[in-house]
Design an enzyme around this catalytic site. Sequence first.
Site, mmCIF file in Angstrom:
data_model
loop_
_atom_site.group_PDB
_atom_site.id
_atom_site.type_symbol
_atom_site.label_atom_id
_atom_site.label_comp_id
_atom_site.label_asym_id
_atom_site.label_seq_id
_atom_site.Cartn_x
_atom_site.Cartn_y
_atom_site.Cartn_z
ATOM 1 N N GLY A 1 0.838 -1.207 0.000
ATOM 2 C CA GLY A 1 0.000 0.000 0.000
ATOM 3 C C GLY A 1 0.865 1.245 0.000
ATOM 4 N N ALA B 1 15.427 10.876 -1.317
ATOM 5 C CA ALA B 1 16.605 10.827 -0.446
ATOM 6 C C ALA B 1 17.542 9.687 -0.846
ATOM 7 C CB ALA B 1 16.163 10.675 1.012
ATOM 8 N N ARG C 1 0.873 -5.044 -5.489
ATOM 9 C CA ARG C 1 0.903 -6.250 -4.652
ATOM 10 C C ARG C 1 1.083 -7.398 -5.630
ATOM 11 N NH1 ARG C 1 -3.071 -3.333 -1.022
ATOM 12 N NH2 ARG C 1 -1.816 -2.901 0.807
ATOM 13 N N CYS C 2 2.122 -8.201 -5.418
ATOM 14 C CA CYS C 2 2.520 -9.191 -6.424
ATOM 15 C C CYS C 2 2.513 -10.601 -5.832
ATOM 16 C CB CYS C 2 3.922 -8.825 -6.930
ATOM 17 S SG CYS C 2 4.653 -10.038 -8.026
ATOM 18 N N ASP D 1 5.361 -4.603 6.206
ATOM 19 C CA ASP D 1 5.924 -5.887 6.646
ATOM 20 C C ASP D 1 5.927 -6.948 5.548
ATOM 21 O OD1 ASP D 1 3.197 -6.154 6.731
ATOM 22 O OD2 ASP D 1 3.120 -7.118 8.700
ATOM 23 N N THR E 1 4.262 2.828 5.563
ATOM 24 C CA THR E 1 2.886 2.332 5.690
ATOM 25 C C THR E 1 2.115 3.211 6.659
ATOM 26 O OG1 THR E 1 1.484 0.557 6.578
ATOM 27 C CG2 THR E 1 3.760 0.582 7.341
ATOM 28 N N ASP F 1 -0.270 2.345 8.357
ATOM 29 C CA ASP F 1 -0.769 1.553 9.487
ATOM 30 C C ASP F 1 0.106 1.672 10.738
ATOM 31 O OD1 ASP F 1 -2.636 0.688 7.668
ATOM 32 O OD2 ASP F 1 -1.612 -1.200 7.230
ATOM 33 N N ASP G 1 2.289 -0.345 11.739
ATOM 34 C CA ASP G 1 2.167 -1.652 12.399
ATOM 35 C C ASP G 1 3.487 -2.420 12.472
ATOM 36 O OD1 ASP G 1 2.370 -2.066 9.689
ATOM 37 O OD2 ASP G 1 0.681 -3.449 9.540
ATOM 38 N N ARG H 1 -25.991 13.855 17.311
ATOM 39 C CA ARG H 1 -25.958 12.474 16.865
ATOM 40 C C ARG H 1 -24.730 11.732 17.402
ATOM 41 N NH1 ARG H 1 -27.034 13.714 10.521
ATOM 42 N NH2 ARG H 1 -29.266 13.299 10.481
ATOM 43 N N GLY I 1 -5.860 0.765 9.091
ATOM 44 C CA GLY I 1 -4.842 0.281 10.032
ATOM 45 C C GLY I 1 -4.682 -1.223 10.051
ATOM 46 N N ARG I 2 -5.447 -1.904 9.213
ATOM 47 C CA ARG I 2 -5.459 -3.379 9.234
ATOM 48 C C ARG I 2 -5.696 -3.875 10.648
ATOM 49 N NH1 ARG I 2 -1.030 -5.826 4.992
ATOM 50 N NH2 ARG I 2 -1.896 -4.807 3.188
ATOM 51 N N GLU J 1 -10.571 -0.338 11.533
ATOM 52 C CA GLU J 1 -11.185 -1.280 10.580
ATOM 53 C C GLU J 1 -10.994 -2.743 10.988
ATOM 54 O OE1 GLU J 1 -9.379 -1.032 6.692
ATOM 55 O OE2 GLU J 1 -7.370 -1.396 7.450
HETATM 56 P P1 ADP Z 1 2.924 -4.220 2.830
HETATM 57 O O1 ADP Z 1 4.339 -4.276 2.361
HETATM 58 O O2 ADP Z 1 2.376 -2.819 2.845
HETATM 59 O O3 ADP Z 1 2.700 -4.971 4.122
HETATM 60 P P2 ADP Z 1 1.718 -6.441 1.387
HETATM 61 O O4 ADP Z 1 1.517 -7.277 2.595
HETATM 62 O O5 ADP Z 1 0.593 -6.388 0.401
HETATM 63 O O6 ADP Z 1 2.011 -4.911 1.731
HETATM 64 O O7 ADP Z 1 3.044 -6.946 0.677
HETATM 65 C C1 ADP Z 1 3.521 -6.304 -0.490
HETATM 66 C C2 ADP Z 1 4.156 -7.325 -1.401
HETATM 67 O O8 ADP Z 1 5.282 -7.919 -0.733
HETATM 68 C C3 ADP Z 1 3.270 -8.499 -1.781
HETATM 69 O O9 ADP Z 1 2.387 -8.217 -2.834
HETATM 70 C C4 ADP Z 1 4.309 -9.529 -2.187
HETATM 71 O O10 ADP Z 1 4.783 -9.270 -3.480
HETATM 72 C C5 ADP Z 1 5.409 -9.271 -1.170
HETATM 73 N N1 ADP Z 1 5.218 -10.191 -0.050
HETATM 74 C C6 ADP Z 1 4.315 -10.109 0.943
HETATM 75 N N2 ADP Z 1 4.368 -11.171 1.762
HETATM 76 C C7 ADP Z 1 5.330 -11.979 1.247
HETATM 77 C C8 ADP Z 1 5.852 -13.248 1.617
HETATM 78 N N3 ADP Z 1 5.406 -13.917 2.685
HETATM 79 N N4 ADP Z 1 6.830 -13.768 0.847
HETATM 80 C C9 ADP Z 1 7.301 -13.101 -0.221
HETATM 81 N N5 ADP Z 1 6.846 -11.914 -0.623
HETATM 82 C C10 ADP Z 1 5.870 -11.347 0.092
HETATM 83 O O1 F6P Z 2 -1.734 -1.190 4.591
HETATM 84 C C1 F6P Z 2 -2.308 0.017 4.229
HETATM 85 C C2 F6P Z 2 -3.792 -0.142 4.025
HETATM 86 O O2 F6P Z 2 -4.317 1.122 3.626
HETATM 87 C C3 F6P Z 2 -4.573 -0.686 5.212
HETATM 88 O O3 F6P Z 2 -4.799 0.271 6.203
HETATM 89 C C4 F6P Z 2 -5.826 -1.184 4.537
HETATM 90 O O4 F6P Z 2 -6.416 -2.227 5.277
HETATM 91 C C5 F6P Z 2 -5.320 -1.691 3.216
HETATM 92 O O5 F6P Z 2 -4.062 -1.067 2.984
HETATM 93 C C6 F6P Z 2 -6.227 -1.409 2.051
HETATM 94 O O6 F6P Z 2 -5.704 -2.015 0.935
HETATM 95 P P1 F6P Z 2 -6.200 -1.704 -0.553
HETATM 96 O O7 F6P Z 2 -5.640 -0.391 -0.948
HETATM 97 O O8 F6P Z 2 -5.643 -2.820 -1.339
HETATM 98 O O9 F6P Z 2 -7.697 -1.674 -0.511
#
Ligand code: ADP
Ligand code: F6P
Length: 319
Positions: free
Chosen positions: A11, A22, A72-73, A103, A125, A127, A129, A162, A170-171, A222
Amino acid sequence: MKTIAVLTSGGDAPGMNAALRAVVRMAIYKGIRVMGVQRGYSGLINGELFEMDRRSVSDIIHKGGTILRTARCEEFKTPEGREKAANVLRVFGIDGLVVIGGDGSFTGAQYLSEMGIATVGIPGTIDNDLPYTEYAIGFDTALNTVLDAINKIRDTSSSHERISVVEVMGRNCGDIALHAGIGGGAEKVIIPEKGYEIDDLCKTIFEGKLRGKMHNLIILAEGVGGANELAKEIEEITGIESRATILGHIQRGGSPSAFDRMLASRMGVAAVEVLMEGKSGRVIGMRDGKIIDEDINTALAMPRKLDEELYEISKILSY
Ligand code: ADP
Ligand code: F6P
């Protein structure tokens, strides 16, 4: 270290551009070539790399989103996908990779590090988190966006006497809700780390009404549930008109705050330094206001701890 690559993943978060700027400028300052990877790990697998210079990051420090785009891949989660990505890095002669993301993105970076590619992560992020760092890039801006919305909701909520349930992102992490709840003067903050009892919540609303409260602002993370359902339930029990607002993706956009720009700039510089020191599998963070680097595995294994003191403050001040 001759050539590094940088990507944004997961995200998006306000301040990712400032971090990218930077990284690029620090690397070039140190005589290192920089390749930008478009669309996160997806672009890495597909070889979407291009050379960046000082000018390619001009005029982006104040912009939300990420000029590199993000994705997201799913393919990268497979060993075959990661092998393709590693081959691309080899073909382009990349010695180090900077991953700006959350993460999930860090987990991906750790795999690459285990495959012999020097990697460093920068936390981006909204979040917030990631327990190893006090702040992730984007959290502060998102928080300010939420506060701005809460101020407006408060006006109309107060006029109509109201209850307003405001759902924030925030997941599974309650940081946005908790900080926005305190900063926005909410009557109740509901976060995944604590949950809630509907009867207790309604009792508090009744008691507040007796004390002359004109309105109730409830900030719902959420990860606990949906605002529409909660507002309906509260209205049924209390008989007080209730409305739900889901802030959604508005929280992910906008010009980064001063804090996020500073954080991103400092972290971007630190990421290049870490790679130059020959380290790999590290993530950049902030502790006690200082920029630090930490082992990715250690960082990802850290349990998330709620700031109980802040939660207490949110309760005391809402009375
Ligand atoms: P964020 O980095 O914000 O937590 P995601 O959880 O969607 O977002 O992860 C972003 C991308 O990182 C995923 O689409 C995937 O390509 C890679 N990724 C996430 N989890 C894993 C995993 N367990 N192993 C390898 N790649 C991962
Ligand atoms: O991780 C950032 C975040 O905005 C979360 O707070 C939320 O749950 C999620 O991504 C939403 O994901 P998407 O943009 O794929 O709907």
